[in-house]
Design an enzyme around this catalytic site. Structure first.
Site, PDB file in Angstrom:
ATOM      1  N   GLU A   1       0.861  -1.181   0.000  1.00 24.52           N
ATOM      2  CA  GLU A   1       0.000   0.000   0.000  1.00 24.52           C
ATOM      3  C   GLU A   1       0.893   1.225   0.000  1.00 24.52           C
ATOM      4  O   GLU A   1       2.117   1.126   0.127  1.00 24.52           O
ATOM      5  CB  GLU A   1      -0.942  -0.010   1.218  1.00 24.52           C
ATOM      6  CG  GLU A   1      -1.990  -1.116   1.131  1.00 24.52           C
ATOM      7  CD  GLU A   1      -2.986  -1.105   2.277  1.00 24.52           C
ATOM      8  OE1 GLU A   1      -3.146  -0.075   2.954  1.00 24.52           O
ATOM      9  OE2 GLU A   1      -3.599  -2.156   2.499  1.00 24.52           O
TER      10      GLU A   1
ATOM     11  N   HIS B   1      -8.945   9.743   3.883  1.00 23.61           N
ATOM     12  CA  HIS B   1      -8.579   8.707   2.907  1.00 23.61           C
ATOM     13  C   HIS B   1      -8.887   9.246   1.516  1.00 23.61           C
ATOM     14  O   HIS B   1      -9.978   9.760   1.277  1.00 23.61           O
ATOM     15  CB  HIS B   1      -9.366   7.424   3.169  1.00 23.61           C
ATOM     16  CG  HIS B   1      -8.769   6.225   2.490  1.00 23.61           C
ATOM     17  ND1 HIS B   1      -8.756   6.090   1.116  1.00 23.61           N
ATOM     18  CD2 HIS B   1      -8.170   5.124   2.991  1.00 23.61           C
ATOM     19  CE1 HIS B   1      -8.157   4.936   0.813  1.00 23.61           C
ATOM     20  NE2 HIS B   1      -7.793   4.331   1.931  1.00 23.61           N
TER      21      HIS B   1
ATOM     22  N   ARG C   1      -0.680   8.964   2.373  1.00 26.59           N
ATOM     23  CA  ARG C   1      -2.113   9.219   2.243  1.00 26.59           C
ATOM     24  C   ARG C   1      -2.470  10.701   2.378  1.00 26.59           C
ATOM     25  O   ARG C   1      -3.334  11.204   1.665  1.00 26.59           O
ATOM     26  CB  ARG C   1      -2.805   8.424   3.352  1.00 26.59           C
ATOM     27  CG  ARG C   1      -4.213   8.089   3.077  1.00 26.59           C
ATOM     28  CD  ARG C   1      -4.726   7.159   4.146  1.00 26.59           C
ATOM     29  NE  ARG C   1      -4.533   5.766   3.807  1.00 26.59           N
ATOM     30  CZ  ARG C   1      -4.853   4.750   4.602  1.00 26.59           C
ATOM     31  NH1 ARG C   1      -5.360   4.992   5.801  1.00 26.59           N
ATOM     32  NH2 ARG C   1      -4.664   3.511   4.233  1.00 26.59           N
TER      33      ARG C   1
ATOM     34  N   HIS D   1     -11.233   9.540   7.771  1.00 29.84           N
ATOM     35  CA  HIS D   1     -11.037   8.085   7.838  1.00 29.84           C
ATOM     36  C   HIS D   1     -10.504   7.609   9.186  1.00 29.84           C
ATOM     37  O   HIS D   1     -10.937   6.583   9.692  1.00 29.84           O
ATOM     38  CB  HIS D   1     -10.070   7.695   6.725  1.00 29.84           C
ATOM     39  CG  HIS D   1      -9.755   6.240   6.647  1.00 29.84           C
ATOM     40  ND1 HIS D   1     -10.714   5.291   6.382  1.00 29.84           N
ATOM     41  CD2 HIS D   1      -8.577   5.556   6.791  1.00 29.84           C
ATOM     42  CE1 HIS D   1     -10.156   4.086   6.369  1.00 29.84           C
ATOM     43  NE2 HIS D   1      -8.866   4.228   6.630  1.00 29.84           N
TER      44      HIS D   1
ATOM     45  N   ARG E   1      -0.896   8.473   9.549  1.00 25.23           N
ATOM     46  CA  ARG E   1      -0.659   7.037   9.775  1.00 25.23           C
ATOM     47  C   ARG E   1      -0.299   6.307   8.480  1.00 25.23           C
ATOM     48  O   ARG E   1      -0.913   6.537   7.430  1.00 25.23           O
ATOM     49  CB  ARG E   1      -1.903   6.405  10.393  1.00 25.23           C
ATOM     50  CG  ARG E   1      -1.810   4.895  10.504  1.00 25.23           C
ATOM     51  CD  ARG E   1      -2.978   4.291  11.219  1.00 25.23           C
ATOM     52  NE  ARG E   1      -4.232   4.512  10.551  1.00 25.23           N
ATOM     53  CZ  ARG E   1      -4.670   3.827   9.492  1.00 25.23           C
ATOM     54  NH1 ARG E   1      -3.902   2.893   8.934  1.00 25.23           N
ATOM     55  NH2 ARG E   1      -5.847   4.083   8.973  1.00 25.23           N
TER      56      ARG E   1
HETATM   57  C1  SIN Z   1      -7.518   0.892   3.106  1.00 23.36           C
HETATM   58  O1  SIN Z   1      -7.774  -0.279   2.885  1.00 23.36           O
HETATM   59  O2  SIN Z   1      -7.156   1.682   2.240  1.00 23.36           O
HETATM   60  C2  SIN Z   1      -7.641   1.404   4.511  1.00 23.36           C
HETATM   61  C3  SIN Z   1      -6.714   0.699   5.389  1.00 23.36           C
HETATM   62  C4  SIN Z   1      -6.144   1.653   6.392  1.00 23.36           C
HETATM   63  O3  SIN Z   1      -6.857   2.528   6.876  1.00 23.36           O
HETATM   64  O4  SIN Z   1      -4.955   1.568   6.667  1.00 23.36           O
END
Ligand code: SIN
Length: 524
Positions: A121, A239, A285, A346, A381
């Site tokens: 990610e 998010h 993010r 988020h 985060r």
């Molecule tokens: C996501 O799946 O993008 C959210 C997971 C997270 O908040 O780290």
């Protein structure tokens, strides 16, 4: 003895408030030490854990190099505000957290050789995220933990109750809580040697959010009223890739979609994120959300999209079953169509201040998971470190409680006046303020990009409502509004003093204002 009505009383060794991953992990570890009462506002689907799609970040295969790399990525994403020593404790706790989940039977996705599958990610320098059921990681972990707890002879599950007050022994030590039955059917007092808050964050205080409606932070407000310190409330994570369709609730499109090559594009199909960060779609993010906000302000009439149509339908169905099915249900086939996106609130990096054993500033009160501010996430985060925190801190808080030895001595009853059922609370005349009003104030004035004039105006609005409150009847709605206003006041206070890094991003005030017209647009 008070002649006012008092609540039904239950005693347990340990009281946990909140039925998400942090709460259940804590319950599992506490059960060998004594009886546990877990209070929840609803089913396991009522909190945020259930909806976690991405997965669990772990420093696979747990050697020193892998731990160091995970620590470094967490700190880099945290934009200068992580506590490095604490980050290391978090990441070093990942092996125990993961191995325990496997032993409970969490069905992590594996390849044909049985090797756990890892995904990547944003802001992770390598694939290190384990997942279950494709994008159903949160619900599968939560179900497994709950199954291991329910039915245990020392475990009591109580729902639907809402925390209204912390109870304290005469010396000030927290000794449980007073709860209102959500069905309006009475009051419950739970006395316990240790009280653990595991109630999640407060992103549903913002008009646009990925969180379920219960996540408005009322338990944090109750703890604050009892004297628990809150901190870092300015750090709301937005998010970036949240489905944006008129009339439809925001729906998270997991960051793992970008980790698997998804692109963020404008109307013309151009990738826009490299204009903002050399890592493009894999930038942290907060950077990506801000980029979308700035693009939307510059081009208010057009939309931005997530495109994953390089992935075949068969793969999307297997790897992202929830996301793929949801998008199909609203007319978007991700294997062909691009999905309109706009950020949404988020996750909260801040909350009730704790140490790395979950101790708050109040003796007898502990906090674990998103409700706590452990400083491991800094100003932003790292993706999928939230489930890791919930699990690792679930283990750590129990060790903290055991070393504090709250089992010694008799529990001293809180004074009568503390245990009285409240006869009134501060309220406003019906309709003067609603949750929607508060959510709009926070979204518009404490949103992805902040302006000092807007923050001041938001603070004044909230203070104005609080100043006009008068004693009135106790209702669930009234309690929620009182808590939401008090928590919002603390958020605005913090916005004015917190470091302007990471998620607390300010622009100079300008005639263009805060770009709310851009933020309000949706795909027609
Ligand atoms: C996501 O799946 O993008 C959210 C997971 C997270 O908040 O780290």
């Amino acid at each position: 003895m008070s002649d006012r009505p008092q609540a039904k009383r239950i005693t347990a060794d340990f009281l946990i408030v909140g039925g998400g991953i942090a709460g259940y992990q804590t319950a599992l570890d506490l059960l060998p030490l004594g009886s546990v009462a877990l209070v929840s506002r609803g089913s396991i689907a009522s909190g945020s854990s259930y909806y976690a799609q991405g997965g669990l970040a772990i420093p696979w295969k747990f050697d020193r190099e892998a731990v160091n790399a995970h620590v470094a990525d967490t700190i880099r994403a945290g934009a200068g505000l992580c506590d490095e020593e604490r980050v290391r404790l978090l990441i070093e706790g990942a092996e125990e957290a993961f191995v325990t989940l496997v032993s409970y039977g969490v069905p992590f996705d594996r390849d044909e050789k049985g090797e756990v599958l890892l995904t990547r990610e944003a802001a992770h320098s390598r694939p290190r995220i384990v997942h279950a059921g494709g994008d159903k990681t949160g619900s599968l972990i939560l179900r497994t933990l709950a199954q291991n707890v329910h039915g245990h002879e020392r475990f009591t599950f109580l729902t639907p109750y809402r925390l209204t007050r912390l109870l304290k022994e005469p010396d000030g030590r927290v000794a449980g809580g007073l709860f209102m039955d959500e069905t309006g059917d009475g009051w419950l007092e739970i006395l316990a040697r240790a009280t653990i808050m595991a109630t999640g964050g407060f992103s549903a205080l913002f008009a646009r959010t990925t969180n379920p409606p219960s996540q408005v932070g009322d338990a944090a407000a109750v703890c604050h009223r009892a004297g628990a310190e809150l901190e870092r409330l300015a750090f709301t994570q937005f998010h970036p890739t949240v489905l944006d369709l008129p009339g439809e609730a925001p729906f998270l499109l997991t960051e793992a979609l970008r980790g698997e090559g998804g692109h963020v594009v404008n109307e013309s199909g151009e990738r826009i994120l490299f204009r903002y960060h050399p890592d493009g779609e894999l930038a942290p993010r907060d950077v990506v959300s801000r980029a979308l906000w700035l693009e939307a302000r510059a081009h208010p009439e057009s939309s931005l999209y997530l495109s994953v149509n390089h992935l075949p339908a068969s793969y999307l169905k297997e790897r992202f079953p929830q996301v793929y099915t949801h998008c199909l249900s609203v007319g978007i086939d991700l294997s062909r169509d691009r999905a309109p996106i706009r950020p949404a609130a988020h996750f909260q990096m801040g909350g009730i201040r704790t140490d790395m054993d979950g101790r708050t500033s109040l003796p007898g009160l502990y906090a674990v998971g998103e409700v706590a501010s452990t400083r491991v996430h800094g100003a932003n985060r790292l993706a999928s470190n939230s489930l890791l925190e919930a699990l690792v801190m679930g283990h750590r808080v129990v060790r903290g409680i055991a070393s504090d030895r709250p089992g010694r001595g008799e529990l001293a009853l809180p004074p009568e006046e503390e245990r009285d059922i409240p006869q009134s609370i501060p309220t406003l005349p019906s309709g003067e303020v609603t949750m929607k009003v508060i959510q709009n104030i926070l979204w518009e004035k404490a949103g992805i990009v902040r302006f000092i004039s807007q923050v001041r105006a938001g603070r004044e609005e909230i203070e104005g409502y609080l100043a006009r409150m008068r004693e009135g009847p106790v209702t669930t709605e009234g309690l929620l509004l009182w808590n939401a206003l008090e928590l919002s006041r603390e958020i605005f206070k913090d916005l004015l003093v917190a470091p302007r890094v990471g998620a607390n991003f300010f622009l100079e005030d300008s005639p263009a204002g805060n770009g709310q017209s851009a933020q309000k647009r949706g795909k027609g």
